[in-house]
Design a protein around this motif. Structure first.
Motif, PDB file in Angstrom:
ATOM      1  N   PRO A  24      46.755  35.101  38.263  1.00  0.00           N
ATOM      2  CA  PRO A  24      45.667  34.561  39.095  1.00  0.00           C
ATOM      3  C   PRO A  24      46.078  34.574  40.565  1.00  0.00           C
ATOM      4  O   PRO A  24      47.223  34.297  40.889  1.00  0.00           O
ATOM      5  N   SER A  26      45.714  33.333  44.597  1.00  0.00           N
ATOM      6  CA  SER A  26      45.479  32.051  45.245  1.00  0.00           C
ATOM      7  C   SER A  26      44.315  32.119  46.216  1.00  0.00           C
ATOM      8  O   SER A  26      44.044  31.173  46.910  1.00  0.00           O
ATOM      9  N   GLY A  65      41.237  36.085  39.896  1.00  0.00           N
ATOM     10  CA  GLY A  65      40.674  34.804  40.295  1.00  0.00           C
ATOM     11  C   GLY A  65      40.403  34.781  41.785  1.00  0.00           C
ATOM     12  O   GLY A  65      41.207  35.257  42.571  1.00  0.00           O
ATOM     13  N   ALA A  67      39.059  31.889  44.694  1.00  0.00           N
ATOM     14  CA  ALA A  67      38.734  30.477  44.892  1.00  0.00           C
ATOM     15  C   ALA A  67      37.224  30.299  44.941  1.00  0.00           C
ATOM     16  O   ALA A  67      36.513  31.087  45.562  1.00  0.00           O
ATOM     17  N   THR A 105      42.691  26.463  36.844  1.00  0.00           N
ATOM     18  CA  THR A 105      42.451  26.621  38.287  1.00  0.00           C
ATOM     19  C   THR A 105      40.998  26.306  38.614  1.00  0.00           C
ATOM     20  O   THR A 105      40.200  26.051  37.721  1.00  0.00           O
ATOM     21  N   THR A 106      40.671  26.355  39.895  1.00  0.00           N
ATOM     22  CA  THR A 106      39.263  26.291  40.316  1.00  0.00           C
ATOM     23  C   THR A 106      38.869  27.654  40.888  1.00  0.00           C
ATOM     24  O   THR A 106      37.994  27.762  41.730  1.00  0.00           O
ATOM     25  N   ASP A 107      39.543  28.693  40.406  1.00  0.00           N
ATOM     26  CA  ASP A 107      39.232  30.071  40.801  1.00  0.00           C
ATOM     27  C   ASP A 107      38.205  30.642  39.834  1.00  0.00           C
ATOM     28  O   ASP A 107      38.354  30.535  38.614  1.00  0.00           O
TER      29      ASP A 107
END
Length: 139
Positions: A24, A26, A65, A67, A105-107
């Motif tokens: 993933p 960032s 991923g 954000a 995650t919040t991705d």
């Protein structure tokens, strides 16, 4: 296009780069779960080089991923940016629904489908959109 092709070829030969391909990222994710891009690959002439190689015709898929807060950068107003990325790379791009994130995650999930070359090109364009906006936010 030739320069981007050479860079992507070099990156795909780098074992460190290819190991990080499925990790993933960032940086921000994508938009609604809609597929963008030509159903039968790139239009004639747009990315014709991608259609010439038999190896490039196989459909592969990579999920990265982005954000949640950056999905809008990837999609663009009215979906314009994501359509340009899809047409320019020859890849199909699908973004997960709101709230559908990469595990832990919040991705948002951005699934890129096409030849390896098309996937690398689309991924590079997506990363450029996100990193450019992130750099501008720091200024």
């Amino acid at each position: 296009m030739r320069a981007a092709d050479l860079i992507l070829s070099k990156l795909s030969e780098d074992s460190h780069y290819s190991q990080s391909m499925n990790a993933p990222f960032s940086y921000p994710a994508a938009y609604n779960a809609m597929s963008y891009g030509p159903p039968n690959g790139p239009p004639n002439g747009a990315a014709g080089k991608f259609q010439n190689n038999k190896e490039d015709r196989s459909n592969n898929s990579v999920t990265i991923g982005v954000a949640d807060s950056h999905i809008g950068l990837v999609v663009g107003r009215g979906g314009r940016t994501i359509m340009e990325i899809s047409q320019g790379s020859g890849a199909r791009i699908k973004i997960s629904d709101r709230g559908d994130f990469m595990s832990g995650t919040t991705d948002r999930k951005v699934t890129i489908t096409g030849s390896q070359r098309a996937i690398h090109a689309a991924e590079t364009m997506i990363m450029q959109k996100v990193s450019y906006a992130s750099e501008r936010a720091l200024d």
